[in-house]
Design a protein around this motif. Structure first.
Motif, PDB file in Angstrom:
ATOM      1  N   PRO A  91      -6.329  -9.806   1.585  1.00 56.50           N
ATOM      2  CA  PRO A  91      -6.095  -8.411   0.979  1.00 56.50           C
ATOM      3  C   PRO A  91      -7.304  -8.180  -0.050  1.00 56.50           C
ATOM      4  O   PRO A  91      -7.890  -9.108  -0.776  1.00 56.50           O
ATOM      5  CB  PRO A  91      -4.887  -8.754   0.174  1.00 56.50           C
ATOM      6  CG  PRO A  91      -4.236  -9.855   0.812  1.00 56.50           C
ATOM      7  CD  PRO A  91      -5.204 -10.712   1.335  1.00 56.50           C
ATOM      8  N   ASP A  93      -7.665  -5.531  -3.409  1.00 53.89           N
ATOM      9  CA  ASP A  93      -6.767  -4.698  -4.475  1.00 53.89           C
ATOM     10  C   ASP A  93      -7.855  -3.741  -5.425  1.00 53.89           C
ATOM     11  O   ASP A  93      -8.788  -4.570  -6.238  1.00 53.89           O
ATOM     12  CB  ASP A  93      -5.926  -5.537  -5.084  1.00 53.89           C
ATOM     13  CG  ASP A  93      -5.296  -4.709  -6.062  1.00 53.89           C
ATOM     14  OD1 ASP A  93      -4.714  -3.512  -5.680  1.00 53.89           O
ATOM     15  OD2 ASP A  93      -4.929  -5.218  -7.108  1.00 53.89           O
ATOM     16  N   ARG A  94      -8.008  -2.637  -5.382  1.00 60.15           N
ATOM     17  CA  ARG A  94      -8.889  -1.883  -6.135  1.00 60.15           C
ATOM     18  C   ARG A  94     -10.080  -2.037  -6.053  1.00 60.15           C
ATOM     19  O   ARG A  94     -10.988  -2.273  -7.325  1.00 60.15           O
ATOM     20  CB  ARG A  94      -8.192  -1.745  -7.493  1.00 60.15           C
ATOM     21  CG  ARG A  94      -6.696  -1.104  -7.522  1.00 60.15           C
ATOM     22  CD  ARG A  94      -6.137  -0.971  -8.745  1.00 60.15           C
ATOM     23  NE  ARG A  94      -5.844  -2.492  -9.328  1.00 60.15           N
ATOM     24  CZ  ARG A  94      -5.419  -2.667 -10.510  1.00 60.15           C
ATOM     25  NH1 ARG A  94      -5.307  -1.762 -11.437  1.00 60.15           N
ATOM     26  NH2 ARG A  94      -5.148  -4.106 -10.799  1.00 60.15           N
ATOM     27  N   GLU A  95     -10.799  -2.369  -5.192  1.00 58.85           N
ATOM     28  CA  GLU A  95     -12.157  -2.644  -5.083  1.00 58.85           C
ATOM     29  C   GLU A  95     -13.333  -1.353  -5.211  1.00 58.85           C
ATOM     30  O   GLU A  95     -13.034  -0.475  -4.690  1.00 58.85           O
ATOM     31  CB  GLU A  95     -12.642  -3.227  -3.633  1.00 58.85           C
ATOM     32  CG  GLU A  95     -14.256  -3.500  -3.602  1.00 58.85           C
ATOM     33  CD  GLU A  95     -14.626  -4.078  -2.271  1.00 58.85           C
ATOM     34  OE1 GLU A  95     -15.563  -4.857  -2.167  1.00 58.85           O
ATOM     35  OE2 GLU A  95     -14.132  -3.802  -1.158  1.00 58.85           O
ATOM     36  N   GLU A 106     -12.109   3.584  -4.617  1.00 61.62           N
ATOM     37  CA  GLU A 106     -11.472   2.523  -4.973  1.00 61.62           C
ATOM     38  C   GLU A 106     -10.889   2.193  -3.538  1.00 61.62           C
ATOM     39  O   GLU A 106     -10.208   3.225  -3.013  1.00 61.62           O
ATOM     40  CB  GLU A 106     -10.329   2.740  -5.931  1.00 61.62           C
ATOM     41  CG  GLU A 106     -10.179   1.251  -6.927  1.00 61.62           C
ATOM     42  CD  GLU A 106      -9.480   1.794  -8.112  1.00 61.62           C
ATOM     43  OE1 GLU A 106      -9.988   1.440  -9.131  1.00 61.62           O
ATOM     44  OE2 GLU A 106      -8.208   2.014  -7.812  1.00 61.62           O
ATOM     45  N   ARG A 107     -10.992   1.035  -3.095  1.00 68.30           N
ATOM     46  CA  ARG A 107     -10.171   0.739  -1.794  1.00 68.30           C
ATOM     47  C   ARG A 107      -9.366  -0.557  -1.625  1.00 68.30           C
ATOM     48  O   ARG A 107      -9.558  -1.340  -2.645  1.00 68.30           O
ATOM     49  CB  ARG A 107     -11.087   0.568  -0.573  1.00 68.30           C
ATOM     50  CG  ARG A 107     -11.776  -0.912  -0.681  1.00 68.30           C
ATOM     51  CD  ARG A 107     -12.542  -0.803   0.878  1.00 68.30           C
ATOM     52  NE  ARG A 107     -13.673  -1.879   0.870  1.00 68.30           N
ATOM     53  CZ  ARG A 107     -14.240  -2.297   1.627  1.00 68.30           C
ATOM     54  NH1 ARG A 107     -14.479  -1.362   2.755  1.00 68.30           N
ATOM     55  NH2 ARG A 107     -15.163  -3.371   1.369  1.00 68.30           N
ATOM     56  N   ASP A 108      -8.387  -0.258  -0.996  1.00 68.37           N
ATOM     57  CA  ASP A 108      -7.271  -1.451  -0.676  1.00 68.37           C
ATOM     58  C   ASP A 108      -7.326  -1.973   0.544  1.00 68.37           C
ATOM     59  O   ASP A 108      -7.559  -0.924   1.329  1.00 68.37           O
ATOM     60  CB  ASP A 108      -5.955  -1.324  -1.396  1.00 68.37           C
ATOM     61  CG  ASP A 108      -5.981  -0.549  -2.802  1.00 68.37           C
ATOM     62  OD1 ASP A 108      -6.561  -1.208  -3.679  1.00 68.37           O
ATOM     63  OD2 ASP A 108      -4.813   0.256  -3.077  1.00 68.37           O
ATOM     64  N   TYR A 109      -7.006  -3.037   0.740  1.00 65.34           N
ATOM     65  CA  TYR A 109      -6.929  -3.461   2.432  1.00 65.34           C
ATOM     66  C   TYR A 109      -5.769  -4.445   2.470  1.00 65.34           C
ATOM     67  O   TYR A 109      -5.351  -5.433   1.480  1.00 65.34           O
ATOM     68  CB  TYR A 109      -8.122  -4.226   2.799  1.00 65.34           C
ATOM     69  CG  TYR A 109      -8.138  -4.961   4.156  1.00 65.34           C
ATOM     70  CD1 TYR A 109      -7.885  -4.467   5.202  1.00 65.34           C
ATOM     71  CD2 TYR A 109      -7.651  -6.364   4.045  1.00 65.34           C
ATOM     72  CE1 TYR A 109      -7.635  -5.032   6.645  1.00 65.34           C
ATOM     73  CE2 TYR A 109      -7.416  -7.238   5.237  1.00 65.34           C
ATOM     74  CZ  TYR A 109      -7.243  -6.491   6.435  1.00 65.34           C
ATOM     75  OH  TYR A 109      -7.149  -7.294   7.645  1.00 65.34           O
ATOM     76  N   LEU A 110      -5.085  -4.307   3.638  1.00 65.90           N
ATOM     77  CA  LEU A 110      -4.024  -5.331   3.832  1.00 65.90           C
ATOM     78  C   LEU A 110      -3.937  -5.358   5.366  1.00 65.90           C
ATOM     79  O   LEU A 110      -3.789  -4.394   6.082  1.00 65.90           O
ATOM     80  CB  LEU A 110      -2.788  -4.655   3.328  1.00 65.90           C
ATOM     81  CG  LEU A 110      -1.287  -5.377   3.044  1.00 65.90           C
ATOM     82  CD1 LEU A 110      -1.790  -6.562   2.195  1.00 65.90           C
ATOM     83  CD2 LEU A 110      -0.305  -4.763   2.625  1.00 65.90           C
ATOM     84  N   TRP A 123      -6.061   0.461   5.311  1.00 68.07           N
ATOM     85  CA  TRP A 123      -7.132   0.566   4.200  1.00 68.07           C
ATOM     86  C   TRP A 123      -6.568   1.925   3.604  1.00 68.07           C
ATOM     87  O   TRP A 123      -6.554   3.043   4.203  1.00 68.07           O
ATOM     88  CB  TRP A 123      -8.403   1.000   4.941  1.00 68.07           C
ATOM     89  CG  TRP A 123      -8.963  -0.083   5.868  1.00 68.07           C
ATOM     90  CD1 TRP A 123      -8.752  -0.306   7.190  1.00 68.07           C
ATOM     91  CD2 TRP A 123      -9.769  -1.073   5.560  1.00 68.07           C
ATOM     92  NE1 TRP A 123      -9.491  -1.485   7.626  1.00 68.07           N
ATOM     93  CE2 TRP A 123     -10.055  -1.911   6.576  1.00 68.07           C
ATOM     94  CE3 TRP A 123     -10.425  -1.701   4.165  1.00 68.07           C
ATOM     95  CZ2 TRP A 123     -10.879  -3.192   6.406  1.00 68.07           C
ATOM     96  CZ3 TRP A 123     -11.322  -2.697   4.003  1.00 68.07           C
ATOM     97  CH2 TRP A 123     -11.401  -3.483   5.148  1.00 68.07           C
ATOM     98  N   THR A 124      -6.832   1.915   2.301  1.00 64.24           N
ATOM     99  CA  THR A 124      -6.442   2.871   1.441  1.00 64.24           C
ATOM    100  C   THR A 124      -7.801   3.327   0.466  1.00 64.24           C
ATOM    101  O   THR A 124      -8.568   2.148  -0.091  1.00 64.24           O
ATOM    102  CB  THR A 124      -5.230   2.717   0.496  1.00 64.24           C
ATOM    103  OG1 THR A 124      -4.220   2.466   1.197  1.00 64.24           O
ATOM    104  CG2 THR A 124      -5.011   3.985  -0.551  1.00 64.24           C
TER     105      THR A 124
END
Length: 160
Positions: A91, A93-95, A106-110, A123-124
Motif C-alpha cells: 500500500p 498512503d499519501r505519497e 498526493e496518491r494512495d494505492y491499494l 489508485w487515488t
C-alpha cells in the motif's frame, strides 16, 4: 428469490458507480491484468486527459502511466514507485508527487484482494497544492536562511 438477489446486486452496483463518478479525488481501478476497469472524471481532470473516462476502460495502465510520467518533477521515480507497488502489492498512503507545473498531487494505492483472490489495483490522486503550500509558508517562518534557500532552489528546479 434469485431474481430479488440479482436486483439487489444491480442496485448496489448502481449506487457504487454513482458514488465513484462523483468522488472529488481522481480514482483509477485496474483489473488483475493492469487494464483500466473504472476511472472517474476527476482523474481525467487532474491529468488533463481530454476524453471521457468511459473511453479509457480496457486500456493498458502501464502505458498510460508512461504517457503522463513527463508531468512529474521526477518521472523515473513516479514509474519505479508505481511498478514496485504493483509488483509487491504494498500500500501507498499519501505519497507526495510534485508536478512540473507547480501542483502537488498526493496518491494512495491499494491492491484489491479478498479471501486470497487478487482482483486488481486502486489508485487515488488528490491535488493538495494549496494545503502543502500553506504548510510550507508557515514552516518557512521558523527555519534558517540557508534551509529556506535550499527549499526555494528545489521548487525552481521542479518548475524547469
Amino acid at each position: 428469490m434469485n431474481g430479488m438477489s440479482e436486483a439487489a446486486n444491480g442496485a448496489d452496483a448502481m449506487r457504487f458507480i454513482t458514488m465513484f463518478r462523483h468522488l472529488k479525488s481522481g480514482q483509477l481501478v485496474e483489473d488483475e491484468h493492469r487494464r483500466v476497469a473504472l476511472v472517474n472524471q476527476a482523474f481525467c481532470d487532474l491529468f488533463a486527459i481530454p476524453v471521457p473516462p468511459e473511453s479509457l476502460v480496457g486500456t493498458d495502465c502501464a502505458a498510460a502511466a508512461e504517457s503522463v510520467m513527463t508531468l512529474f518533477c521526477d518521472p523515473e521515480a513516479f514509474i519505479q514507485r508505481s511498478l514496485h507497488a504493483v509488483r509487491t502489492r504494498t500500500p501507498i498512503d499519501r505519497e507526495a508527487l510534485p508536478l512540473k507545473d507547480g501542483r502537488i498531487l498526493e496518491r494512495d494505492y491499494l491492491a484489491i484482494e479478498h479471501e486470497g483472490q487478487f482482483y486488481g489495483h486502486v489508485w487515488t490522486y488528490r491535488d493538495v497544492t494549496a494545503v502543502r503550500r500553506a504548510h510550507e509558508e508557515l514552516s518557512l517562518i521558523h527555519i534558517s536562511e540557508p534551509t529556506r534557500l535550499r527549499r526555494i532552489s528545489y521548487a525552481v528546479f521542479c518548475l524547469k
